[in-house]
Scaffold this motif. Structure first.
Motif: not given
Length: 307
Positions: A113-120
């Motif tokens: 989830v954190i990495l997905s938020f790093f994307s957008n």
């Protein structure tokens, strides 16, 4: 043959077994296919803005972590069943404790989830929804004859949609593509119902029908362009051979061994399916890039269990 855990197996190796390494490249393939659907590769690789490449890499890693977390928690929730049907698995065998597995699975989901938020932000919120769907499947839905396969397919459809979020929220006209993995995984999950006891010929018949529907959709959704049909046809031929040959063998000799092989083929062939999807909406070389993940999955499947 996959690695079977034993008392001599280290905790680290036991955790790896829980994460199903052969399956992880299939999650990455979903992201590449999703990105192709929304036009990330509309020109050439070198022309993609550097920032979008970084976002793309974040989503690939996020998808792998989400998938790994989901399959680890699947074994956590299946402990009682696995004690009887799969006692060699790392948790019932005592190699990995229930607490360790739970922390591992939960941590992998959080990282995803954190990495997905790093994307957008759109990808981040979608990853939250996917995490909820994964936990719902692992804990409840998988025990239902109909909603179990549907929920599993829905998770894979959301993963493809996650790839479509590489450029932000994708247009709703593109969302129809999530039906492909939903139908396909529904079929694979139906086959897996006979992995332990066999005798699932009716499920195999239904799965064959659903497999055919997936191929039909990929081939003819863009059928107005004959060049697209000719470009995607070789990929679909490879896809059809990789799924129908083991399925036919499982139907002819309806044993747990053959059924497991059909399920394994169904899971690993997700890479080929994603390649076909990508080629149908972009360039042939995108499909080749996705296909390069298949040897990795096959290599890992010699050393770790797929199911």
């Amino acid at each position: 043959m996959g690695i079977k855990s034993s008392k001599k197996t280290s905790v680290f190796k036991g955790c790896l077994i829980l994460m199903r390494p052969p399956n992880l490249p299939t999650a990455a393939a979903d992201i590449i296919a999703g990105a192709a659907i929304v036009g990330l590769f509309v020109t050439s690789w070198v022309e993609i803005p550097q920032g979008k490449i970084v976002d793309f890499i974040f989503l690939i890693l996020a998808s792998v972590f989400l998938y790994a977390g989901g399959v680890v928690l699947n074994d956590v929730f299946d402990l009682k069943i696995d004690k009887e049907e799969r006692p060699e698995r790392p948790i019932p065998n005592g190699v990995v404790s229930l607490k360790t597995a739970s922390l591992l699975g939960g941590s992998l989901l959080v990282l995803g989830v954190i990495l997905s938020f790093f994307s957008n932000v759109h990808a981040g919120f979608l990853a939250l929804g996917l995490t909820g769907a994964i936990v719902l499947y692992d804990s409840l839905a998988k025990h239902h004859v109909f909603f179990g396969p549907l929920a599993m397919g829905f998770c894979r459809g959301l993963n493809l949609l996650l790839g479509m979020c590489v450029l932000g929220l994708p247009p709703f006209s593109k969302w129809i593509y999530i039906l492909i993995p939903i139908i396909y995984i529904f079929a694979v999950t139906l086959i897996s119902r006979g992995e332990v006891h066999g005798h699932n010929k009716m499920n195999i018949k239904l799965s064959a029908l659903l497999y055919s529907l997936v191929i039909f959709f990929i081939l003819f959704y863009n059928s107005t362009d004959i060049d697209v049909v000719l470009q995607v046809a070789p990929f679909l031929l490879l896809f059809g051979l990789s799924i129908f040959i083991p399925l036919a063998k499982a139907y002819k000799i309806n044993s747990p061994t053959n059924i497991k092989k059909a399920v394994k083929a169904g899971v690993l062939s997700l890479v080929v399916m994603d390649a076909a999807i990508a080629v149908s909406v972009s360039h042939w070389w995108v499909g080749i890039i996705i296909l390069l993940l298949l040897p990795l999955s096959l290599f890992l499947s010699k050393r770790f269990s797929v199911t």
